[in-house]
Design a protein around this motif. Structure first.
Motif, PDB file in Angstrom:
ATOM      1  N   PRO A   1      13.853  -3.670   2.155  1.00 15.10           N
ATOM      2  CA  PRO A   1      12.388  -3.725   2.121  1.00 15.10           C
ATOM      3  C   PRO A   1      11.721  -2.408   1.692  1.00 15.10           C
ATOM      4  CG  PRO A   1      13.202  -4.885   4.045  1.00 15.10           C
ATOM      5  CD  PRO A   1      14.397  -4.216   3.425  1.00 15.10           C
ATOM      6  N   ASP A   2      12.485  -1.301   1.675  1.00 12.85           N
ATOM      7  CA  ASP A   2      11.923  -0.016   1.199  1.00 12.85           C
ATOM      8  C   ASP A   2      11.397  -0.119  -0.228  1.00 12.85           C
ATOM      9  OD1 ASP A   2      12.904   0.889   3.571  1.00 12.85           O
ATOM     10  OD2 ASP A   2      14.660   1.878   2.707  1.00 12.85           O
ATOM     11  N   VAL A   3      11.876  -1.097  -0.986  1.00 10.97           N
ATOM     12  CA  VAL A   3      11.445  -1.202  -2.377  1.00 10.97           C
ATOM     13  C   VAL A   3       9.926  -1.391  -2.447  1.00 10.97           C
ATOM     14  CG1 VAL A   3      11.716  -3.724  -2.632  1.00 10.97           C
ATOM     15  CG2 VAL A   3      11.967  -2.228  -4.620  1.00 10.97           C
ATOM     16  N   PHE A   4       9.333  -2.035  -1.426  1.00 16.34           N
ATOM     17  CA  PHE A   4       7.885  -2.261  -1.447  1.00 16.34           C
ATOM     18  C   PHE A   4       7.127  -0.932  -1.339  1.00 16.34           C
ATOM     19  CE2 PHE A   4       9.561  -6.406  -0.065  1.00 16.34           C
ATOM     20  CZ  PHE A   4       9.021  -7.195  -1.064  1.00 16.34           C
ATOM     21  N   THR A   5       7.671  -0.019  -0.532  1.00 17.51           N
ATOM     22  CA  THR A   5       7.071   1.321  -0.429  1.00 17.51           C
ATOM     23  C   THR A   5       7.182   2.044  -1.764  1.00 17.51           C
ATOM     24  OG1 THR A   5       8.026   1.290   1.785  1.00 17.51           O
ATOM     25  CG2 THR A   5       6.991   3.346   1.091  1.00 17.51           C
ATOM     26  N   ALA A   6       8.346   1.916  -2.400  1.00 15.82           N
ATOM     27  CA  ALA A   6       8.558   2.573  -3.693  1.00 15.82           C
ATOM     28  C   ALA A   6       7.569   2.056  -4.739  1.00 15.82           C
ATOM     29  CB  ALA A   6       9.991   2.335  -4.164  1.00 15.82           C
ATOM     30  N   ILE A   7       7.347   0.745  -4.761  1.00 18.14           N
ATOM     31  CA  ILE A   7       6.406   0.170  -5.740  1.00 18.14           C
ATOM     32  C   ILE A   7       4.992   0.658  -5.421  1.00 18.14           C
ATOM     33  CG2 ILE A   7       5.465  -1.957  -6.722  1.00 18.14           C
ATOM     34  CD1 ILE A   7       8.098  -3.357  -5.877  1.00 18.14           C
ATOM     35  N   GLN A   8       4.668   0.674  -4.137  1.00 15.69           N
ATOM     36  CA  GLN A   8       3.352   1.169  -3.689  1.00 15.69           C
ATOM     37  C   GLN A   8       3.124   2.601  -4.175  1.00 15.69           C
ATOM     38  OE1 GLN A   8       0.815   0.018  -0.960  1.00 15.69           O
ATOM     39  NE2 GLN A   8      -0.126   1.662  -2.120  1.00 15.69           N
ATOM     40  N   GLU A   9       4.179   3.446  -4.071  1.00 11.26           N
ATOM     41  CA  GLU A   9       4.058   4.846  -4.504  1.00 11.26           C
ATOM     42  C   GLU A   9       3.757   4.941  -5.994  1.00 11.26           C
ATOM     43  OE1 GLU A   9       7.671   6.745  -3.255  1.00 11.26           O
ATOM     44  OE2 GLU A   9       7.082   6.686  -1.132  1.00 11.26           O
ATOM     45  N   VAL A  10       4.452   4.115  -6.796  1.00 14.79           N
ATOM     46  CA  VAL A  10       4.213   4.128  -8.244  1.00 14.79           C
ATOM     47  C   VAL A  10       2.754   3.771  -8.522  1.00 14.79           C
ATOM     48  CG1 VAL A  10       4.778   3.003 -10.432  1.00 14.79           C
ATOM     49  CG2 VAL A  10       6.595   3.571  -8.819  1.00 14.79           C
ATOM     50  N   SER A  11       2.274   2.748  -7.822  1.00 11.92           N
ATOM     51  CA  SER A  11       0.912   2.275  -8.013  1.00 11.92           C
ATOM     52  C   SER A  11      -0.112   3.343  -7.616  1.00 11.92           C
ATOM     53  CB  SER A  11       0.722   1.011  -7.178  1.00 11.92           C
ATOM     54  OG  SER A  11      -0.545   0.472  -7.384  1.00 11.92           O
ATOM     55  N   THR A  12       0.117   3.974  -6.451  1.00 18.05           N
ATOM     56  CA  THR A  12      -0.800   5.017  -5.973  1.00 18.05           C
ATOM     57  C   THR A  12      -0.812   6.197  -6.942  1.00 18.05           C
ATOM     58  OG1 THR A  12      -0.096   4.378  -3.771  1.00 18.05           O
ATOM     59  CG2 THR A  12      -1.410   6.372  -3.934  1.00 18.05           C
ATOM     60  N   HIS A  13       0.399   6.579  -7.400  1.00 17.77           N
ATOM     61  CA  HIS A  13       0.513   7.686  -8.348  1.00 17.77           C
ATOM     62  C   HIS A  13      -0.271   7.374  -9.619  1.00 17.77           C
ATOM     63  CE1 HIS A  13       2.293  10.986 -10.611  1.00 17.77           C
ATOM     64  NE2 HIS A  13       2.605  10.125 -11.565  1.00 17.77           N
ATOM     65  N   ARG A  14      -0.170   6.124 -10.053  1.00 17.08           N
ATOM     66  CA  ARG A  14      -0.865   5.748 -11.286  1.00 17.08           C
ATOM     67  C   ARG A  14      -2.385   5.789 -11.088  1.00 17.08           C
ATOM     68  NH1 ARG A  14       1.527   0.594 -13.872  1.00 17.08           N
ATOM     69  NH2 ARG A  14       3.322   1.903 -14.287  1.00 17.08           N
ATOM     70  N   GLU A  15      -2.828   5.364  -9.909  1.00 13.73           N
ATOM     71  CA  GLU A  15      -4.263   5.448  -9.608  1.00 13.73           C
ATOM     72  C   GLU A  15      -4.722   6.894  -9.681  1.00 13.73           C
ATOM     73  OE1 GLU A  15      -6.188   3.345  -6.060  1.00 13.73           O
ATOM     74  OE2 GLU A  15      -4.288   2.271  -6.289  1.00 13.73           O
ATOM     75  N   GLY A  16      -3.924   7.770  -9.082  1.00 17.48           N
ATOM     76  CA  GLY A  16      -4.232   9.209  -9.110  1.00 17.48           C
ATOM     77  C   GLY A  16      -4.332   9.714 -10.533  1.00 17.48           C
ATOM     78  N   GLN A  17      -3.341   9.320 -11.357  1.00 21.11           N
ATOM     79  CA  GLN A  17      -3.344   9.729 -12.762  1.00 21.11           C
ATOM     80  C   GLN A  17      -4.620   9.256 -13.451  1.00 21.11           C
ATOM     81  OE1 GLN A  17      -0.908  11.970 -12.654  1.00 21.11           O
ATOM     82  NE2 GLN A  17      -0.062  11.302 -14.599  1.00 21.11           N
ATOM     83  N   ALA A  18      -5.009   8.014 -13.157  1.00 25.35           N
ATOM     84  CA  ALA A  18      -6.199   7.440 -13.789  1.00 25.35           C
ATOM     85  C   ALA A  18      -7.431   8.259 -13.402  1.00 25.35           C
ATOM     86  CB  ALA A  18      -6.361   5.992 -13.363  1.00 25.35           C
ATOM     87  N   ASN A  19      -7.525   8.647 -12.130  1.00 25.39           N
ATOM     88  CA  ASN A  19      -8.676   9.441 -11.688  1.00 25.39           C
ATOM     89  C   ASN A  19      -8.705  10.798 -12.361  1.00 25.39           C
ATOM     90  OD1 ASN A  19      -9.412   7.362 -10.081  1.00 25.39           O
ATOM     91  ND2 ASN A  19      -8.452   8.179  -8.226  1.00 25.39           N
ATOM     92  N   ILE A  20      -7.536  11.437 -12.466  1.00 23.07           N
ATOM     93  CA  ILE A  20      -7.477  12.746 -13.138  1.00 23.07           C
ATOM     94  C   ILE A  20      -7.953  12.605 -14.573  1.00 23.07           C
ATOM     95  CG2 ILE A  20      -5.891  14.513 -14.015  1.00 23.07           C
ATOM     96  CD1 ILE A  20      -4.167  13.891 -11.459  1.00 23.07           C
ATOM     97  N   ARG A  21      -7.505  11.511 -15.227  1.00 20.03           N
ATOM     98  CA  ARG A  21      -7.875  11.334 -16.635  1.00 20.03           C
ATOM     99  C   ARG A  21      -9.374  11.155 -16.814  1.00 20.03           C
ATOM    100  NH1 ARG A  21      -3.214   8.406 -17.177  1.00 20.03           N
ATOM    101  NH2 ARG A  21      -4.299   6.414 -17.054  1.00 20.03           N
ATOM    102  N   HIS A  22     -10.009  10.484 -15.839  1.00 20.15           N
ATOM    103  CA  HIS A  22     -11.464  10.334 -15.934  1.00 20.15           C
ATOM    104  C   HIS A  22     -12.130  11.703 -15.946  1.00 20.15           C
ATOM    105  CE1 HIS A  22     -11.613   6.085 -15.871  1.00 20.15           C
ATOM    106  NE2 HIS A  22     -11.051   5.966 -14.674  1.00 20.15           N
ATOM    107  N   LEU A  23     -11.528  12.660 -15.216  1.00 20.75           N
ATOM    108  CA  LEU A  23     -12.154  13.976 -15.090  1.00 20.75           C
ATOM    109  C   LEU A  23     -11.817  14.882 -16.269  1.00 20.75           C
ATOM    110  CD1 LEU A  23     -11.241  14.559 -11.335  1.00 20.75           C
ATOM    111  CD2 LEU A  23     -13.430  13.765 -12.241  1.00 20.75           C
ATOM    112  N   SER A  24     -10.707  14.584 -16.967  1.00 17.05           N
ATOM    113  CA  SER A  24     -10.269  15.551 -17.981  1.00 17.05           C
ATOM    114  C   SER A  24     -10.447  14.999 -19.381  1.00 17.05           C
ATOM    115  CB  SER A  24      -8.800  15.889 -17.773  1.00 17.05           C
ATOM    116  OG  SER A  24      -8.026  14.791 -18.201  1.00 17.05           O
TER     117      SER A  24
END
Length: 418
Positions: free
Chosen positions: A194-217
């Motif tokens: 079941p740890d795979v769900f945490t791993a997928i969540q991390e990828v998704s959160t990281h991508r959200e973060g990337q998207a926010n950074i891109r809005h600023l830069s």
């Protein structure tokens, strides 16, 4: 920790959707590709029956984009037949292979399983899930990937991976590389904790973060175009999970020594039907026909005949033939390496080789329907008659695809009959 005999497993089978089966036309016009029969059983039945052999299997989920009604009948009949709950889950939009798993995480984790099996419906293999599970428990990682060795020439059509020869740890993963990386490829069959769900969540959160950074830069142009275009909840198993987690003692490989094929085209489905028929010798010999021409037809090699089909005792069938419901096979007919679908009539002395004969079609006396050289990967691959095609007496059809409801009164070769 519960004792190991209490460890429950659930299985998820990815079945894709109607936009995916386009290479499967004209056969996908009237049946979803996962329900197309191979060795007389729907394609998805083969991974499902492999799951059924697992100890403590709590649930099987099918995830895809087909309308629920297309699977309703099959899902209810297979659930009662196997006495395991099987449920179809329809995605609202594409989430990628890992994203689809994550999207339905609450339903999948309802039984609180220790292991989640993930299988692709369009791969044909022996699905050695029990052995794979034993290996996975030994490794103690987050996931185990089924792999197979292929020739160096064909490896780059698939996901290539490098594994530690001693520990079997997945060290490196590349999807369809430009240059040769390895002759080990990903078979599209996995076990996860079941740890795979945490791993997928991390990828998704990281991508959200990337998207926010891109809005600023203003450095948007420097981002690789692929990562920029992907929505936050679209997560691919291979590029987004297997590649980043490789070499981190999280992912391991289990090598199958049996057969493996991808069922992308109708031509491959004839080959895979034959592989599954051969597999029945080991797993379900009662499904295979027998006969020596005295009371029933002569059977050569591995052949499946639906109980409702009528086959004349002077016919000769096999190897690698599957005959579906209510088919009628006349006197002196010869069938080799073919799939004959429901309600087909093959009249006396006709010959069918390396072909798929569509539902309700009729093949006349002394006619031949065949593929010239049996190359499953050739451009047309095999001869396919769509639904309700009539081949008149003494007509020869070679290496052609005939769309539904056509009548052929002249011989054809290497043609697509629209």
């Amino acid at each position: 920790m519960e004792s190991s005999d209490q460890e429950k497993a659930v299985a998820v089978i990815m079945v894709g959707g109607p936009t995916k089966g386009t290479r499967f036309r004209p056969l996908s016009f009237n049946t979803p590709k996962p329900l197309f029969p191979l060795a007389g059983q729907p394609m998805v039945h083969h991974p499902i029956s492999a799951c059924k052999r697992l100890p403590n299997l709590a649930h099987i989920f099918l995830i895809g984009f087909y309308e629920e009604r297309e699977f309703a009948l099959y899902v209810s009949s297979i659930s009662s037949e196997l006495k395991v709950p099987v449920r179809y889950l329809k995605e609202d939009k594409p989430h990628g292979s890992a994203g689809g798993l994550y999207y339905f995480r609450n339903i999948i984790m309802e039984d609180n399983p220790s292991h989640v099996f993930l299988l692709n419906c369009d791969v044909c293999c022996s699905f050695p899930l029990t052995e794979m599970l034993e290996a996975h428990k030994r490794y103690g990682g987050m996931g185990t990937v089924l792999v197979i060795k292929v020739s160096a020439e064909s490896a780059n059509q698939f996901g290539e991976l490098v594994a530690d020869t001693i520990t079997n740890e997945l060290l490196h993963y590349t999807e369809k590389p430009e240059t040769f990386v390895s002759d080990l490829i990903n078979c599209g069959v996995y076990i996860f904790t079941p740890d795979v769900f945490t791993a997928i969540q991390e990828v998704s959160t990281h991508r959200e973060g990337q998207a926010n950074i891109r809005h600023l830069s203003s450095f948007e142009t420097l981002q690789s175009p692929t990562s920029r275009a992907l929505p936050v909840d679209f997560i691919r198993l291979d590029q987004d999970i297997l590649s980043p987690f490789a070499g981190k003692k999280q992912l391991y490989t289990y090598e199958t020594m049996d057969f493996w094929e991808q069922i992308k085209t109708p031509g491959m489905s004839v080959k895979c039907s034959g592989l599954y028929l051969a597999q029945f010798r080991l797993t379900s010999p009662h499904l295979l026909a027998a006969g020596d021409g005295t009371k029933s037809a002569t059977i050569v090699g591995d052949v499946y005949v639906h109980p409702s089909a009528k086959v004349h005792p002077t016919a000769k069938i096999g190897p690698s033939v599957s005959i579906s419901a209510n088919v009628r096979v006349g006197a002196g007919v010869r069938l080799i390496s073919c799939i004959i679908l429901d309600d087909v009539e093959v009249q006396e002395n006709a010959v069918v080789i390396n072909s798929i004969v569509g539902w309700k079609s009729s093949i006349g006396k002394w006619s031949r329907v065949q593929q010239a050289d049996g190359d499953y990967n050739a451009k047309l691959g095999i001869t396919i008659l769509g639904e309700a095609v009539t081949v008149e007496d003494e007509v020869v059809v070679i290496n052609s695809i005939v769309l539904p409801n056509k009548t052929l009164n002249l011989s054809v070769q290497d043609e697509i009959i629209l």
